[in-house]
Design an enzyme around this catalytic site. Structure first.
Site, mmCIF file in Angstrom:
data_model
loop_
_atom_site.group_PDB
_atom_site.id
_atom_site.type_symbol
_atom_site.label_atom_id
_atom_site.label_comp_id
_atom_site.label_asym_id
_atom_site.label_seq_id
_atom_site.Cartn_x
_atom_site.Cartn_y
_atom_site.Cartn_z
ATOM 1 N N HIS A 19 9.822 41.576 4.456
ATOM 2 C CA HIS A 19 11.445 41.521 4.660
ATOM 3 C C HIS A 19 11.792 40.760 3.211
ATOM 4 O O HIS A 19 12.843 41.194 2.769
ATOM 5 C CB HIS A 19 11.755 40.321 5.671
ATOM 6 N N LYS A 43 15.995 40.111 24.481
ATOM 7 C CA LYS A 43 14.636 40.540 23.931
ATOM 8 C C LYS A 43 13.960 39.154 24.001
ATOM 9 O O LYS A 43 14.402 38.083 23.794
ATOM 10 C CB LYS A 43 15.141 40.849 22.350
ATOM 11 N N ARG A 92 9.185 51.687 6.295
ATOM 12 C CA ARG A 92 7.872 51.519 6.141
ATOM 13 C C ARG A 92 7.146 53.114 6.293
ATOM 14 O O ARG A 92 7.761 54.110 5.607
ATOM 15 C CB ARG A 92 7.067 50.752 7.047
ATOM 16 N N SER A 130 6.522 42.125 12.091
ATOM 17 C CA SER A 130 6.456 40.760 12.814
ATOM 18 C C SER A 130 5.585 40.788 13.920
ATOM 19 O O SER A 130 4.712 40.055 14.366
ATOM 20 C CB SER A 130 7.918 40.560 13.160
HETATM 21 O O1 PNS Z 1 14.212 44.010 13.294
HETATM 22 P P1 PNS Z 1 14.771 45.134 14.443
HETATM 23 O O2 PNS Z 1 14.511 44.805 15.516
HETATM 24 O O3 PNS Z 1 14.172 46.472 13.955
HETATM 25 O O4 PNS Z 1 16.447 45.196 14.165
HETATM 26 C C1 PNS Z 1 17.279 45.848 14.883
HETATM 27 C C2 PNS Z 1 18.542 45.604 14.708
HETATM 28 C C3 PNS Z 1 18.897 44.176 14.855
HETATM 29 C C4 PNS Z 1 18.832 46.018 13.266
HETATM 30 C C5 PNS Z 1 19.415 46.572 15.838
HETATM 31 O O5 PNS Z 1 19.000 46.469 17.025
HETATM 32 C C6 PNS Z 1 20.800 46.345 15.826
HETATM 33 O O6 PNS Z 1 21.627 46.686 14.889
HETATM 34 N N1 PNS Z 1 21.351 46.032 16.988
HETATM 35 C C7 PNS Z 1 22.843 45.508 17.124
HETATM 36 C C8 PNS Z 1 23.658 46.546 18.393
HETATM 37 C C9 PNS Z 1 23.871 47.925 17.286
HETATM 38 O O7 PNS Z 1 24.726 47.748 16.474
HETATM 39 N N2 PNS Z 1 22.843 48.881 17.395
HETATM 40 C C10 PNS Z 1 22.817 50.082 16.635
HETATM 41 C C11 PNS Z 1 23.938 51.090 17.046
HETATM 42 S S1 PNS Z 1 23.905 51.433 18.972
#
Ligand code: PNS
Length: 166
Positions: A19, A43, A92, A130
């Site tokens: 990150h 979560k 990745r 993570s």
């Molecule tokens: O580190 P991650 O868990 O891969 O991050 C995922 C994240 C936080 C980027 C994603 O879950 C997110 O943006 N969640 C907020 C809700 C949202 O807008 N989702 C995408 C369109 S439905």
């Protein structure tokens, strides 16, 4: 020229050196980056949002163009509210592609003004996540060099039974 702001969203449970690499490289494209920690009580996270924030702050100390924040709800709404032009994501291996592609297209459908910018993860961090770090740390595996020092310390604290602490 207006300054370019990107949101770098994620769970950051916890932040990894992968990150950090994306943030540092993102600063070569954007003037400012807001790291947005998703506050999602549904979560099952190992670290609280406050702990994640603290680890990110400590790991990015000295980076004056980086802000650590939290958000809930839709990412594009948050990006709009912060005045960001872009969402920054790291990619990745091929396994990330489908999920990232789906999310980027959905976000674009929700708000066409916000662009998703992907940076390919540095080769060193291609297998760093993570989840895999938490798994290794849980069983006492060596995660040296994969996460910032503060994260290594906090993981050790989490996985050391209270009776073993000095
Ligand atoms: O580190 P991650 O868990 O891969 O991050 C995922 C994240 C936080 C980027 C994603 O879950 C997110 O943006 N969640 C907020 C809700 C949202 O807008 N989702 C995408 C369109 S439905």
């Amino acid at each position: 020229m207006p300054s370019k702001l990107a949101i770098y969203p994620g769970s950051f449970d916890p932040v990894t050196n992968g990150h950090i690499d994306i943030i540092v490289r993102g600063l070569k494209i954007f003037d400012r980056i807001v790291v947005g920690i998703l506050n999602n009580p549904a979560k099952n996270a190992l670290f609280s949002v406050e702990e994640r924030k603290e680890m990110l702050r400590a790991s990015l100390k000295g980076f004056t163009s980086v802000e650590i924040d939290t958000f809930d709800g839709l990412l594009v709404d948050y990006a709009l509210q912060r005045g960001a032009q872009a969402i920054l994501r790291g990619m990745r291996a091929v396994s990330d592609f489908e999920y990232e592609f789906q999310m980027a297209l959905m976000n674009r459908r929700l708000n066409r003004e916000i662009q998703t910018v992907f940076l390919m993860t540095g080769l060193r961090w291609i297998f760093t996540s993570s989840s895999i770090i938490k798994e290794a740390a849980r069983f006492g595996g060596n995660i040296n060099g994969m996460v910032p020092k503060i994260v290594q310390h906090k993981l050790k604290q989490k996985f050391t039974p209270a009776s073993h602490l000095p």
